[in-house]
Design a protein around this motif. Sequence first.
Motif, mmCIF file in Angstrom:
data_model
loop_
_atom_site.group_PDB
_atom_site.id
_atom_site.type_symbol
_atom_site.label_atom_id
_atom_site.label_comp_id
_atom_site.label_asym_id
_atom_site.label_seq_id
_atom_site.Cartn_x
_atom_site.Cartn_y
_atom_site.Cartn_z
ATOM 1 N N MET A 30 42.042 28.373 36.786
ATOM 2 C CA MET A 30 41.614 29.689 37.232
ATOM 3 C C MET A 30 40.365 29.492 38.087
ATOM 4 S SD MET A 30 40.776 33.033 34.836
ATOM 5 C CE MET A 30 39.462 32.274 33.905
ATOM 6 N N LYS A 31 40.324 30.180 39.208
ATOM 7 C CA LYS A 31 39.134 30.156 40.058
ATOM 8 C C LYS A 31 38.617 31.582 40.163
ATOM 9 C CE LYS A 31 37.379 29.068 44.624
ATOM 10 N NZ LYS A 31 37.692 28.594 45.964
ATOM 11 N N ILE A 32 37.316 31.741 39.911
ATOM 12 C CA ILE A 32 36.699 33.065 39.987
ATOM 13 C C ILE A 32 35.655 33.065 41.092
ATOM 14 C CG2 ILE A 32 35.297 34.792 38.790
ATOM 15 C CD1 ILE A 32 36.528 33.859 36.176
ATOM 16 N N GLU A 33 35.762 34.044 41.970
ATOM 17 C CA GLU A 33 34.730 34.311 42.971
ATOM 18 C C GLU A 33 34.061 35.614 42.549
ATOM 19 O OE1 GLU A 33 36.359 34.211 46.907
ATOM 20 O OE2 GLU A 33 37.461 32.362 46.486
ATOM 21 N N GLN A 34 32.741 35.643 42.638
ATOM 22 C CA GLN A 34 31.993 36.783 42.113
ATOM 23 C C GLN A 34 30.976 37.259 43.132
ATOM 24 O OE1 GLN A 34 30.047 35.900 38.406
ATOM 25 N NE2 GLN A 34 29.237 37.950 38.161
ATOM 26 N N ASP A 35 30.907 38.572 43.302
ATOM 27 C CA ASP A 35 29.895 39.207 44.133
ATOM 28 C C ASP A 35 29.334 40.369 43.323
ATOM 29 O OD1 ASP A 35 28.265 40.195 46.109
ATOM 30 O OD2 ASP A 35 29.897 40.932 47.376
ATOM 31 N N GLY A 36 28.282 40.095 42.560
ATOM 32 C CA GLY A 36 27.722 41.105 41.655
ATOM 33 C C GLY A 36 28.707 41.379 40.538
ATOM 34 N N ASP A 37 29.148 42.643 40.430
ATOM 35 C CA ASP A 37 30.112 42.976 39.384
ATOM 36 C C ASP A 37 31.555 42.936 39.876
ATOM 37 O OD1 ASP A 37 30.085 45.246 40.960
ATOM 38 O OD2 ASP A 37 29.988 46.658 39.291
ATOM 39 N N ARG A 38 31.768 42.598 41.128
ATOM 40 C CA ARG A 38 33.128 42.475 41.688
ATOM 41 C C ARG A 38 33.588 41.032 41.546
ATOM 42 N NH1 ARG A 38 35.216 46.815 41.243
ATOM 43 N NH2 ARG A 38 36.859 46.137 42.611
ATOM 44 N N VAL A 39 34.838 40.842 41.129
ATOM 45 C CA VAL A 39 35.383 39.499 40.980
ATOM 46 C C VAL A 39 36.761 39.414 41.607
ATOM 47 C CG1 VAL A 39 34.103 38.869 38.888
ATOM 48 C CG2 VAL A 39 36.297 40.033 38.674
ATOM 49 N N SER A 40 37.074 38.213 42.078
ATOM 50 C CA SER A 40 38.423 37.843 42.494
ATOM 51 C C SER A 40 38.813 36.651 41.638
ATOM 52 C CB SER A 40 38.463 37.450 43.966
ATOM 53 O OG SER A 40 38.120 38.545 44.766
ATOM 54 N N VAL A 41 39.991 36.710 41.045
ATOM 55 C CA VAL A 41 40.447 35.675 40.134
ATOM 56 C C VAL A 41 41.758 35.126 40.657
ATOM 57 C CG1 VAL A 41 41.113 35.142 37.758
ATOM 58 C CG2 VAL A 41 39.392 36.912 38.199
ATOM 59 N N THR A 42 41.814 33.812 40.887
ATOM 60 C CA THR A 42 43.053 33.152 41.274
ATOM 61 C C THR A 42 43.533 32.348 40.077
ATOM 62 O OG1 THR A 42 42.249 32.981 43.547
ATOM 63 C CG2 THR A 42 44.169 31.649 42.957
ATOM 64 N N PHE A 43 44.645 32.769 39.514
ATOM 65 C CA PHE A 43 45.199 32.150 38.309
ATOM 66 C C PHE A 43 46.253 31.146 38.738
ATOM 67 C CE2 PHE A 43 46.327 32.136 33.857
ATOM 68 C CZ PHE A 43 45.243 32.723 33.237
ATOM 69 N N GLY A 44 46.290 29.987 38.107
ATOM 70 C CA GLY A 44 47.285 28.963 38.404
ATOM 71 C C GLY A 44 48.645 29.307 37.825
ATOM 72 N N ALA A 45 49.642 28.496 38.157
ATOM 73 C CA ALA A 45 51.008 28.720 37.705
ATOM 74 C C ALA A 45 51.198 28.302 36.252
ATOM 75 C CB ALA A 45 51.970 27.928 38.587
ATOM 76 N N PHE A 46 52.093 28.992 35.579
ATOM 77 C CA PHE A 46 52.533 28.607 34.237
ATOM 78 C C PHE A 46 53.766 29.442 33.899
ATOM 79 C CE2 PHE A 46 50.004 32.316 33.482
ATOM 80 C CZ PHE A 46 50.667 32.982 32.476
ATOM 81 N N ALA A 47 54.677 28.874 33.159
ATOM 82 C CA ALA A 47 55.838 29.569 32.575
ATOM 83 C C ALA A 47 56.509 30.571 33.514
ATOM 84 C CB ALA A 47 55.432 30.254 31.285
ATOM 85 N N GLY A 48 56.731 30.207 34.751
ATOM 86 C CA GLY A 48 57.400 31.099 35.686
ATOM 87 C C GLY A 48 56.490 32.073 36.413
ATOM 88 N N VAL A 49 55.212 32.094 36.064
ATOM 89 C CA VAL A 49 54.248 32.923 36.796
ATOM 90 C C VAL A 49 53.734 32.080 37.943
ATOM 91 C CG1 VAL A 49 52.060 34.156 36.674
ATOM 92 C CG2 VAL A 49 53.623 34.205 34.719
ATOM 93 N N HIS A 50 53.851 32.598 39.150
ATOM 94 C CA HIS A 50 53.494 31.825 40.341
ATOM 95 C C HIS A 50 51.992 31.583 40.444
ATOM 96 C CE1 HIS A 50 57.548 32.141 41.814
ATOM 97 N NE2 HIS A 50 57.515 33.421 41.544
ATOM 98 N N SER A 51 51.643 30.465 41.034
ATOM 99 C CA SER A 51 50.231 30.159 41.254
ATOM 100 C C SER A 51 49.679 31.016 42.387
ATOM 101 C CB SER A 51 50.052 28.680 41.581
ATOM 102 O OG SER A 51 50.721 28.384 42.781
ATOM 103 N N ALA A 52 48.387 30.946 42.532
ATOM 104 C CA ALA A 52 47.671 31.668 43.591
ATOM 105 C C ALA A 52 47.851 33.175 43.467
ATOM 106 C CB ALA A 52 48.079 31.178 44.976
#
Length: 145
Positions: free
Chosen positions: A56-78
């Motif tokens: 998981m990669k988290i980018e943060q700007d104050g209280d705003r976040v963007s989360v990029t979750f990796g692939a697992f069990a059929g859930v696509h990465s990115a």
Amino acid sequence: MRKTVIASTMVLLMLAAGAASAADIAGNWDVKVHGYSYFTDRTPSRVPIAETETTMKIEQDGDRVSVTFGAFAGVHSATLFAGSFGQNHIVATWWYQGYPHETKVITGQYSPDTDRISGKMLYPRAADKPGLVPGWVEVNFVATR
């Protein structure tokens, strides 16, 4: 004088509260995931997802976040989630205009003591889109840096 002291105290309390809720969770995280896939058109309808690892990669700007979750069990990465972080809690959603039937949600709690995020991801698959298996994925995760 008393009004000045009260006003100064209020400002200090607000600054302290802002500093306390502004933990830095940005960065790369190793994630352990476990949970279930649920299906509306199969038996068994509940299939366990064995503990697996992703990122998981988290980018943060104050209280705003963007989360990029990796692939697992059929859930696509990115899968890019957008959301908020405050009071050591995170909530973020993935929604794409072309796929509103696949909205994904992450909720979690950050522990400054252990530098971990414990949470849950829910990924419904409710469309009649070809190749999409109706049901949902519900997993718990623990992320460490």
